[in-house]
Scaffold this motif. Sequence first.
Motif, PDB file in Angstrom:
ATOM      1  N   ILE A 244       0.741  -1.406  -0.151  1.00 25.09           N
ATOM      2  CA  ILE A 244      -0.275   0.112  -0.420  1.00 25.09           C
ATOM      3  C   ILE A 244       0.985   1.273   0.023  1.00 25.09           C
ATOM      4  O   ILE A 244       1.939   1.035   0.814  1.00 25.09           O
ATOM      5  CB  ILE A 244      -0.721   0.119   1.232  1.00 25.09           C
ATOM      6  N   MET A 245       0.756   2.510  -1.071  1.00 26.32           N
ATOM      7  CA  MET A 245       1.040   3.502  -1.158  1.00 26.32           C
ATOM      8  C   MET A 245       0.315   4.034  -0.931  1.00 26.32           C
ATOM      9  O   MET A 245      -0.664   4.497  -2.339  1.00 26.32           O
ATOM     10  CB  MET A 245       2.528   3.355  -2.096  1.00 26.32           C
ATOM     11  N   THR A 246      -0.068   5.702  -0.082  1.00 32.78           N
ATOM     12  CA  THR A 246      -0.663   6.812  -0.314  1.00 32.78           C
ATOM     13  C   THR A 246       0.387   7.588  -0.716  1.00 32.78           C
ATOM     14  O   THR A 246       0.948   8.508  -0.490  1.00 32.78           O
ATOM     15  CB  THR A 246      -1.211   7.242   0.922  1.00 32.78           C
ATOM     16  N   ILE A 247       0.220   7.504  -2.447  1.00 38.16           N
ATOM     17  CA  ILE A 247       0.868   8.532  -3.702  1.00 38.16           C
ATOM     18  C   ILE A 247       1.082  10.200  -3.900  1.00 38.16           C
ATOM     19  O   ILE A 247       1.913  10.200  -4.007  1.00 38.16           O
ATOM     20  CB  ILE A 247       1.359   7.619  -4.619  1.00 38.16           C
ATOM     21  N   ALA A 248      -0.627  10.373  -3.544  1.00 39.68           N
ATOM     22  CA  ALA A 248      -0.454  11.730  -3.756  1.00 39.68           C
ATOM     23  C   ALA A 248      -2.346  11.529  -3.262  1.00 39.68           C
ATOM     24  O   ALA A 248      -2.544  10.797  -2.228  1.00 39.68           O
ATOM     25  CB  ALA A 248      -0.854  11.516  -5.236  1.00 39.68           C
ATOM     26  N   PRO A 249      -2.385  13.233  -1.982  1.00 38.91           N
ATOM     27  CA  PRO A 249      -3.879  13.095  -1.824  1.00 38.91           C
ATOM     28  C   PRO A 249      -4.993  12.580  -2.497  1.00 38.91           C
ATOM     29  O   PRO A 249      -5.637  12.175  -1.919  1.00 38.91           O
ATOM     30  CB  PRO A 249      -4.457  14.393  -1.283  1.00 38.91           C
ATOM     31  N   ASN A 250      -4.770  12.435  -3.834  1.00 38.66           N
ATOM     32  CA  ASN A 250      -6.226  11.926  -4.478  1.00 38.66           C
ATOM     33  C   ASN A 250      -5.548  10.279  -4.859  1.00 38.66           C
ATOM     34  O   ASN A 250      -6.698  10.133  -5.643  1.00 38.66           O
ATOM     35  CB  ASN A 250      -6.644  12.511  -5.462  1.00 38.66           C
ATOM     36  N   HIS A 251      -4.596   9.665  -4.295  1.00 35.18           N
ATOM     37  CA  HIS A 251      -4.346   8.716  -5.371  1.00 35.18           C
ATOM     38  C   HIS A 251      -3.654   7.611  -4.074  1.00 35.18           C
ATOM     39  O   HIS A 251      -2.527   7.640  -3.744  1.00 35.18           O
ATOM     40  CB  HIS A 251      -3.438   8.623  -6.407  1.00 35.18           C
ATOM     41  N   LEU A 252      -4.036   5.387  -4.337  1.00 36.29           N
ATOM     42  CA  LEU A 252      -3.361   5.099  -3.868  1.00 36.29           C
ATOM     43  C   LEU A 252      -3.250   4.342  -4.344  1.00 36.29           C
ATOM     44  O   LEU A 252      -4.356   3.270  -5.572  1.00 36.29           O
ATOM     45  CB  LEU A 252      -4.537   4.194  -2.603  1.00 36.29           C
ATOM     46  N   LEU A 253      -1.799   3.815  -4.290  1.00 30.21           N
ATOM     47  CA  LEU A 253      -1.688   2.178  -4.652  1.00 30.21           C
ATOM     48  C   LEU A 253      -1.534   1.099  -3.821  1.00 30.21           C
ATOM     49  O   LEU A 253      -1.415   1.134  -3.067  1.00 30.21           O
ATOM     50  CB  LEU A 253       0.285   2.153  -5.544  1.00 30.21           C
ATOM     51  N   VAL A 254      -2.150  -0.118  -4.991  1.00 28.55           N
ATOM     52  CA  VAL A 254      -2.388  -1.472  -3.856  1.00 28.55           C
ATOM     53  C   VAL A 254      -1.151  -2.095  -4.876  1.00 28.55           C
ATOM     54  O   VAL A 254      -2.461  -2.794  -6.043  1.00 28.55           O
ATOM     55  CB  VAL A 254      -4.197  -1.800  -4.000  1.00 28.55           C
ATOM     56  N   GLY A 255      -0.612  -3.001  -4.219  1.00 26.28           N
ATOM     57  CA  GLY A 255       0.079  -4.254  -4.998  1.00 26.28           C
ATOM     58  C   GLY A 255      -0.872  -5.727  -4.707  1.00 26.28           C
ATOM     59  O   GLY A 255      -1.320  -5.709  -3.785  1.00 26.28           O
ATOM     60  N   VAL A 256      -1.196  -6.532  -5.638  1.00 28.01           N
ATOM     61  CA  VAL A 256      -1.977  -7.519  -5.593  1.00 28.01           C
ATOM     62  C   VAL A 256      -0.526  -8.205  -5.749  1.00 28.01           C
ATOM     63  O   VAL A 256       0.485  -8.708  -6.580  1.00 28.01           O
ATOM     64  CB  VAL A 256      -2.812  -8.295  -6.488  1.00 28.01           C
ATOM     65  N   SER A 257       0.479  -9.983  -4.325  1.00 26.24           N
ATOM     66  CA  SER A 257       1.262  -9.668  -4.212  1.00 26.24           C
ATOM     67  C   SER A 257       1.192 -11.298  -3.358  1.00 26.24           C
ATOM     68  O   SER A 257       0.126 -12.081  -3.818  1.00 26.24           O
ATOM     69  CB  SER A 257       2.215  -8.688  -3.759  1.00 26.24           C
ATOM     70  N   GLU A 258       2.344 -11.848  -3.162  1.00 27.31           N
ATOM     71  CA  GLU A 258       2.752 -12.933  -2.826  1.00 27.31           C
ATOM     72  C   GLU A 258       1.593 -12.699  -1.459  1.00 27.31           C
ATOM     73  O   GLU A 258       1.244 -13.537  -0.509  1.00 27.31           O
ATOM     74  CB  GLU A 258       4.249 -12.938  -2.137  1.00 27.31           C
ATOM     75  N   ARG A 259       1.679 -11.804  -0.990  1.00 30.29           N
ATOM     76  CA  ARG A 259       1.425 -10.734   0.974  1.00 30.29           C
ATOM     77  C   ARG A 259      -0.257 -10.581   0.672  1.00 30.29           C
ATOM     78  O   ARG A 259      -0.656 -10.244   1.824  1.00 30.29           O
ATOM     79  CB  ARG A 259       2.357 -10.174   0.941  1.00 30.29           C
ATOM     80  N   THR A 260      -0.630 -10.240  -0.339  1.00 30.01           N
ATOM     81  CA  THR A 260      -1.564  -9.422  -0.513  1.00 30.01           C
ATOM     82  C   THR A 260      -3.213  -9.891  -1.838  1.00 30.01           C
ATOM     83  O   THR A 260      -2.441 -10.188  -2.928  1.00 30.01           O
ATOM     84  CB  THR A 260      -1.796  -7.887  -0.659  1.00 30.01           C
ATOM     85  N   SER A 261      -3.298 -10.156  -1.354  1.00 33.75           N
ATOM     86  CA  SER A 261      -4.649 -11.306  -3.063  1.00 33.75           C
ATOM     87  C   SER A 261      -4.928 -10.076  -3.102  1.00 33.75           C
ATOM     88  O   SER A 261      -5.513  -8.966  -3.149  1.00 33.75           O
ATOM     89  CB  SER A 261      -5.923 -11.937  -1.604  1.00 33.75           C
TER      90      SER A 261
END
Length: 481
Positions: A244-261
């Motif tokens: 999870i990265m709060t990359i900008a006030p209006n924008h969130l990044l979410v990874g789907v990976s080995e750990r996040t479904s």
Amino acid sequence: MEQKLHVSSEVGTLRKLMIHSPDEGIGKVIPTKAQEWLFEDIIHVETMRSKEYDLYIKLLLYFLDYEKIHQQISDADHPENKRNFYKPDKEEYFLSDKVIEPQYLLSEILDMRDVRNRLVASICAYEETSYHTQEELLEIPSKILARTLISGIMPDGSMIFPPIPNFIFTRDIGIMINDHILLNKPAKAARARESILAKYIFHNHPMFATYKDNIIEVNEPKDFFLLDNEELSKSRITLEGGDIMTIAPNHLLVGVSERTSLHAASMLVQIMHERNVVEKVTVIRIPAKRAYMHIDTTFTQVKRNLWVMFGSFSKQGMEQEQRGFIRSLVGEQNSDHLEILQYVKGEDYNTPKRFTYLEDLLDDISQNDLHSTEPTEFIYSGDNQFPYGRREQWTDSCNVLAIKEGVVIGYDRNDKTSEGFRKKGMTVIDAAELLDKFDREELHPDQVENTLILLPSAELSRARGGSHCMSMPLFRDPLIG
């Protein structure tokens, strides 16, 4: 102890964060259990603490809490005091309200009798201890009990729980998204006790009292357990902060990976929009491999127009790996294929914006979300030289923590990546050398600009996480412009 908490970027000046020093439980990990407990190797805990992690803490204190640390530093560095200065159960502990230790917060909520009873019962039920052990724990003083619940070690030295060595990666227990707190749901059983402790801290400590309605927990539906095994595996929700990265006030990044479904990412998109937390959520699906683990092991931000990333996930790297193949045969069969989908509130979820390459997304963030006035640039792991790119990505070359825009902390062992920083005009300096300049008042932290600070990492790197993983930012200044 109520404090303002807010994070709206990855590179705004860091004012407050949560970190956890390597505890004595890490020193109990044996070779046959290391990988089960998510370490690549056993480590020497005293070296990890005194020669590596303590420098990390000292850097953070200098940058975030200069007045307090500068007054205390001569006493803190005295051989008789140094060890206790960094330990939250000791009287000599630095006790900053800007560099915050969850173990100390835990000790404070354990002073609340009702919370103590419920938390100890929860931990003992999960760890399947005897009722006698539960009663014994309830009588331990709060500071010592907090240490025991984390390390698993009783005051007499006996071990009653497994260690939770990954608690040093505080980013994974929770993430600030603007003024909301997202708690994790770990993929691995080795991290379950971390999650229980984090829930009690965030829901009960006065620091987070005004944010209680802004705590987000993502869980499966109440009747989830009725599904058959195949449906369970497809619908399971796992979520860790490294994705999870709060990359900008209006924008969130979410990874789907080995750990996040994938199911967790889907629910997060909807929750973020329903609660008006952000306008855009971009889902980045990376290969579910141990080598990558979370998206922050493959890229992090240095300043609004500069990123460090894994070259194999770059446009150039993906094209190199596909060379010699018929393009139509590669596609999803490429083991390092990325899928990047952006969902905007109010728009059709069935037609998301797609990015072909990671650079395209990061350039879009720099130029359109963060309004950079300069072209977007990239530093590549291992300076994009084979095999150094892969070697150094493994030891967290792409996992840096921004203290402020253009000033980041990384690991000293990633030589080729450091050279990539130099090529972009960045100063590269060892942590000990910089701290010596601070100690001697030759340099003030506010004067440090465009710098990669290198932590010694012989032991830390064995844990498979860098400075970005080892931090949960709680407050950053908003980026201006």
